[in-house]
Motif scaffolding. Structure first.
Motif, short mmCIF file in Angstrom:
data_model
loop_
_atom_site.label_atom_id
_atom_site.label_comp_id
_atom_site.label_asym_id
_atom_site.label_seq_id
_atom_site.Cartn_x
_atom_site.Cartn_y
_atom_site.Cartn_z
N LYS A 25 13.03 -1.63 11.30
CA LYS A 25 13.77 -1.24 10.10
C LYS A 25 14.67 -2.38 9.65
O LYS A 25 15.20 -3.12 10.48
CB LYS A 25 14.61 0.01 10.36
CG LYS A 25 15.24 0.59 9.11
CD LYS A 25 15.60 2.05 9.29
CE LYS A 25 16.01 2.68 7.98
NZ LYS A 25 16.20 4.12 8.06
N ARG A 45 8.17 -4.97 1.41
CA ARG A 45 7.25 -4.02 0.78
C ARG A 45 5.80 -4.34 1.14
O ARG A 45 5.01 -3.44 1.45
CB ARG A 45 7.44 -4.02 -0.73
CG ARG A 45 8.71 -3.34 -1.20
CD ARG A 45 8.68 -3.12 -2.71
NE ARG A 45 8.64 -4.38 -3.43
CZ ARG A 45 9.72 -5.06 -3.80
NH1 ARG A 45 10.92 -4.61 -3.51
NH2 ARG A 45 9.60 -6.20 -4.47
N GLY A 48 4.90 -3.19 4.55
CA GLY A 48 5.12 -1.78 4.85
C GLY A 48 6.24 -1.51 5.83
O GLY A 48 6.19 -0.57 6.61
N SER A 50 9.92 -0.36 7.00
CA SER A 50 10.94 0.59 6.56
C SER A 50 12.24 -0.13 6.24
O SER A 50 12.69 -0.99 7.00
CB SER A 50 11.17 1.63 7.67
OG SER A 50 12.16 2.55 7.29
N SER A 52 16.34 0.40 4.32
CA SER A 52 17.38 1.27 3.75
C SER A 52 18.42 0.41 3.06
O SER A 52 18.80 -0.65 3.58
CB SER A 52 18.06 2.10 4.84
OG SER A 52 17.21 3.10 5.33
N GLN A 103 5.95 11.86 10.71
CA GLN A 103 7.34 11.80 10.24
C GLN A 103 8.35 12.33 11.26
O GLN A 103 9.42 12.82 10.89
CB GLN A 103 7.50 12.56 8.93
CG GLN A 103 6.62 12.03 7.79
CD GLN A 103 7.09 10.67 7.28
OE1 GLN A 103 8.15 10.54 6.73
NE2 GLN A 103 6.27 9.64 7.49
N LYS A 129 4.36 3.80 9.41
CA LYS A 129 5.26 2.66 9.28
C LYS A 129 6.60 3.05 8.70
O LYS A 129 7.65 2.59 9.15
CB LYS A 129 4.61 1.57 8.42
CG LYS A 129 3.45 0.85 9.09
CD LYS A 129 2.85 -0.20 8.15
CE LYS A 129 1.68 -0.90 8.81
NZ LYS A 129 1.03 -1.87 7.89
N LYS A 130 6.57 3.90 7.68
CA LYS A 130 7.82 4.29 7.02
C LYS A 130 8.16 5.74 7.38
O LYS A 130 7.30 6.61 7.38
CB LYS A 130 7.69 4.15 5.50
CG LYS A 130 7.58 2.71 5.03
CD LYS A 130 7.60 2.62 3.52
CE LYS A 130 7.55 1.19 3.03
NZ LYS A 130 7.55 1.09 1.56
N ASP A 156 -0.09 2.88 7.57
CA ASP A 156 0.61 3.10 6.31
C ASP A 156 0.84 4.58 6.06
O ASP A 156 1.88 4.99 5.57
CB ASP A 156 -0.18 2.50 5.14
CG ASP A 156 -0.18 0.97 5.18
OD1 ASP A 156 0.83 0.39 5.63
OD2 ASP A 156 -1.20 0.38 4.79
#
Length: 248
Positions: A25, A45, A48, A50, A52, A103, A129-130, A156
């Motif tokens: 991250k 981006r 891929g 993550s 914030s 998730q 990944k995210k 992804d």
């Protein structure tokens, strides 16, 4: 035990991404400007990763160093692609067992699941990944070191992994209460992958539709659900029970 490493500074993060470091991250200061930061965000981006956008106070808490508006966490373990993971397992001439986490966000739940996965012979865990829980020092500790022993792949989207597994003749079973079938109605004796959902909303509807089977745990009390790591353990030990019957 190797802890999660931290890197800071825009150029350092750019070089880490280009060097394929396993970045979990990136925390970016809100309103960060400049061509170099735009290049970094493009790389984030494209790969891929993550990310914030946070206030500068958050970054100041993460590190006392000159972070230039960006701090990244590097995972203590390396990740595979889903293709690498599945091909490695299929080459071993065994009945594969995979775990997909849709998730899942709590690092301690993640660690507990990895520990149970190692104890039940899971061949690999697949995460997104995210949005997925990162592999942090807490994850490693809760897993009792199993995170270094169970291969982890990133994709992804979990649906991509579902389709790839199905194309590899591996049935996909979704753990969900949105079915009449219990785990005792499903055969886990064939090559299979089990999907566990997030702590709050469970498995995404689109992924549920893509699964080959759905199965739930019979709940006899008043509370409507189990902790996801506990539920995962029950599913995995049902796989162990069924497959041991084949050896008798």
């Amino acid at each position: 035990m190797k802890n999660t490493q931290q890197i800071y500074g825009i150029r350092a993060v750019i070089e880490a991404i280009k060097s394929n470091e396993p970045i979990d991250k990136v925390f970016i200061q809100k309103g960060l400007k400049g061509d170099l930061s735009k290049d970094m965000e493009t790389l984030i981006r494209k790969n891929g990763i993550s990310a914030s956008y946070v206030p500068i106070e958050k970054l100041n808490r993460l590190t006392k160093n000159n972070h230039q508006g960006v701090v990244a966490n590097i995972s203590p373990v390396a990740f595979l692609t889903v293709e690498e993971l599945v091909e490695n397992v299929l080459d071993q001439n065994k009945t594969p067992l995979f775990l997909l986490l849709d998730q899942l966000s709590d690092v301690r739940n993640f660690g507990a699941i990895i520990r149970t996965a190692e104890c039940t012979g899971v061949d690999g865990i697949i995460i997104q990944k995210k949005g997925a829980a990162p592999v942090t020092a807490d994850t490693i500790k809760t897993s009792a070191g199993a995170a270094f022993r169970v291969p982890i792949a990133k994709v992804d989207h979990i649906k991509d992994a579902v389709f790839y597994l199905q194309a590899s003749n591996i049935q996909v079973v979704a753990a969900t209460e949105k079915t009449e079938n219990t785990i005792y109605d499903v055969s886990f004796k064939e090559p299979c992958a089990i999907i566990m959902g997030s702590e709050d909303v469970g498995i995404s509807p689109s992924i549920l539709k893509a699964a080959d089977h759905m199965a739930k745990l019979p709940l006899l009390g008043e509370i409507g659900s189990l902790n996801v790591s506990v539920a995962c353990g029950v599913f995995l030990y049902e796989v162990v029970r069924q497959r041991q019957e084949l050896l008798k």
